[in-house]
Every structure is written in C-alpha cells, then in structure tokens.
Design a protein around this motif. Structure first.
Motif, PDB file in Angstrom:
ATOM      1  N   GLY A 169       0.775  -1.243   0.000  1.00  0.00           N
ATOM      2  CA  GLY A 169       0.000   0.000   0.000  1.00  0.00           C
ATOM      3  C   GLY A 169       0.799   1.281   0.000  1.00  0.00           C
ATOM      4  N   ASP A 174       4.923   8.950   0.714  1.00  0.00           N
ATOM      5  CA  ASP A 174       4.684   8.454   2.076  1.00  0.00           C
ATOM      6  C   ASP A 174       5.949   8.565   2.924  1.00  0.00           C
ATOM      7  OD1 ASP A 174       2.108   7.806   1.428  1.00  0.00           O
ATOM      8  OD2 ASP A 174       2.380   5.632   1.512  1.00  0.00           O
ATOM      9  N   THR A 241      -0.120   2.944   5.529  1.00  0.00           N
ATOM     10  CA  THR A 241      -0.454   2.454   4.188  1.00  0.00           C
ATOM     11  C   THR A 241       0.197   1.107   3.893  1.00  0.00           C
ATOM     12  OG1 THR A 241       1.378   3.790   3.315  1.00  0.00           O
ATOM     13  CG2 THR A 241      -0.844   4.752   3.251  1.00  0.00           C
TER      14      THR A 241
END
Length: 338
Positions: A169, A174, A241
């Motif tokens: 993910g 990120d 994530t």
C-alpha cells in the motif's frame, strides 16, 4: 546423563529427561504454566481449540525455530526460547495491524532433553504473552520426538474491524517510519559468534553468560527480543499504508515492501543509528517498518527514517543500496549446533 536417567543441561538444571515421561505426563506438567487467551472458548485438552473471532476474520502466521540455524542451547536459556518463539510470531501478527489473540505451539524434542527445559520454555511463552501482548495465550499444540530440537508456533490475531495493513500500500511521498530497534539483534549475534565460543570455536554457555553481563542490550535483543507489538494496532489506527516485521534486516525487508508497493524506499543514513551498515544488514530485530501518508502525524512509538519515492528498490540518501541485504539462514548458517 547419570544412571538414574536424570540429566543436567548447560545451565546446571538437574531432573528427568523428556524421554523419561509419557506425553500425557509432560502435558500435565506444562499446561498449568501456559497462559490462557482471552479469546479462548475451548483450550488445550480436546482435538482442537475454539477461539473467538469477533471480527469474523482472523490473521494467522506460523514460524519455526530449529536448533542450529535458529538457536543454540549453549547460548539461549529455555525461557529465552519460549520468549523468542512467542515474540517473533506476535510481531508478524502486529505487522498486519492486528491484535494477537492466541498461539498454537508444537515441539519436537530429543528424548535426552531435560524436562526442565520444557518447563522454562512454557514460562517464556507465558511471560512474553503477558508483557508483549496481554490477553494472548496458548490454546493448543503438539509434542513429538526428534533428534533435533524444533519449535513451531502458529499465531492468530484479531483485526477488530480494521482492514489489514499489507505490504503493497505504500505510495510515493509516504513517510517511512520504524518502531523498535535497528541492528541491536545483529550486534548481539555478532558478539555471540565471535566471543560466545570456547577456544575451539564451539558455542559456550559460560562465554555467553559473560557477554550477557557485559553487553546485555545487544545480546538480549538477539536471544529474547522485545518487539513493539502494540505499535501494530497504533499504526493501523493512524492510517499506515503499508507495514511489515523486520525479521530479516532493514534493507532486505524494505526491499520487499518496495517491490510489493511498486515504489522506491529511500532511507536516511543519519536516522539509522551509529552503525548504519549493521542497521541495514542485520536481522531479527522484529521491529515494525511502516509507511504513512505525508500529511499524517506519525504515531507515538514510530520515528521517521525515510520516504517512499517513485522508482524501485532501496536507496540510502538517494543512492541505490547494493550492500549486504540481511540474514539468510541458507547463506549465513555456519552448520554448528551448540
């Protein structure tokens, strides 16, 4: 072993051997030492356990530890073995964002193994569950005879209504963060291999005990790790994530996350500790590596160590990492036992 059938292990314990007692007697001895699980509806004693799954789903993982490539009785106490067997599996459950609920434990043991080792192992399981994952317990397992001491643990976890946090993910931008130590367990293993041996290079309980006094943090990180199990749920709630357990080394495991997510993981050397090489290549920290959207506040217990970027593979300060990737038992096992 003396003529009466009792045995003394490397830690001076004297008593009966596993082979001196029937399976039922061994089970009756260890059942009282094992922790019950809060989710247990039916525990040990039947053909199978029954465990609550309030979410309607459950996380499950399994792992083995074998005398030789995974542990040495000359270095690990029985309590260490039980603790590490629990901790390493609990970390895998935590890495999915789940709360550990139950363990199933199977042991294959030589007949000459002192029963006291089984007692200590059960105590290690109990204490690890109590400290690392309160409410998790042992709901079943199996005992068998083998020339080699082998441990197999299956762990279960409850997602509590959340989606599992998978490896695939992470997205460019990120933040990459870690909860737990980097390189400490590898430092402990390096000490044990280099100084936890006698003059012939054979693993030595006496040498290991001295190392444990002088280098407690590193040696215990290897023999009895304390991964941040509760941080898995914290990360999931905070919106992680992607996440995984750092069992084989930061560079190797970050590469797995990068491949699964289709991104590059760029790590900052200055955030990896004093020994960057060991932090990257060392294994068995059982820390949690996670990615979070850049706008998300990184939860307590995690610290930022890099970022996910467009591309592939693992980078360190923007440069492709091509060093040692991590622990591989097929490559790194020295074929000794001890």
């Amino acid at each position: 072993m003396n003529e009466s059938g009792s045995a003394s292990d490397d830690h001076g314990t004297v008593g009966p051997c596993v082979g001196d007692l029937a399976e039922g007697e061994l089970l009756e001895r260890i059942f009282p030492r094992l922790p019950h699980a809060d989710a247990e509806l039916l525990g040990p004693g039947d053909d199978a356990a029954v465990v609550r799954a309030p979410d309607g789903r459950f996380v499950v993982t399994t792992d083995t530890m074998i005398h030789g490539p995974d542990f040495r009785l000359a270095w690990s106490s029985a309590h260490d073995l039980g603790w590490k067997a629990a901790a390493s599996n609990l970390a895998d459950v935590a890495a999915m964002g789940a709360r550990p609920t139950a363990l199933v434990v199977a042991l294959a043991m030589p007949k000459h193994l002192p029963v006291a080792v089984l007692d200590g192992f059960a105590d290690g399981l109990r204490d690890a569950c109590a400290e690392l994952a309160p409410g998790c317990g042992v709901v079943g397992g199996d005992l068998a005879v083998s020339d080699v001491f082998m441990i197999a643990v299956t762990a279960f976890g409850d997602l509590e209504g959340r989606a599992p946090v998978r490896r695939d993910g992470a997205r460019p931008g990120d933040v990459v963060a870690v909860a737990g130590e980097l390189g400490s367990a590898a430092a402990g293993l390096r000490l044990l291999f280099s100084r936890g041996v006698d003059t012939d290079g054979v693993p030595s309980a006496e040498a290991a005990a001295g190392l444990r006094r002088d280098h407690r943090v590193e040696v215990e990180a290897q023999l009895a790790p304390r991964p941040p199990i509760a941080a898995g749920v914290v990360a999931a709630v905070a919106g992680a994530t992607a996440m995984l357990d750092l069992s084989d080394g930061l560079a190797l495991d970050a590469g797995r996350l990068a491949r699964a997510s289709g991104v590059a993981i760029d790590l900052r050397a200055e955030d990896l500790g004093a020994d960057v090489a060991l932090a990257l290549a060392g294994g068995e920290d059982h820390s949690l590596l996670a990615t979070f959207p850049s706008a998300t506040t990184i939860p307590a217990g995690f610290r930022a160590i890099g970022a996910a970027r467009t591309g592939a593979g693992v980078l360190v300060d923007g440069v492709a990492y091509d060093g040692r990737a991590g622990w591989d038992p097929y490559r790194d096992w020295d074929d000794a036992s001890g």
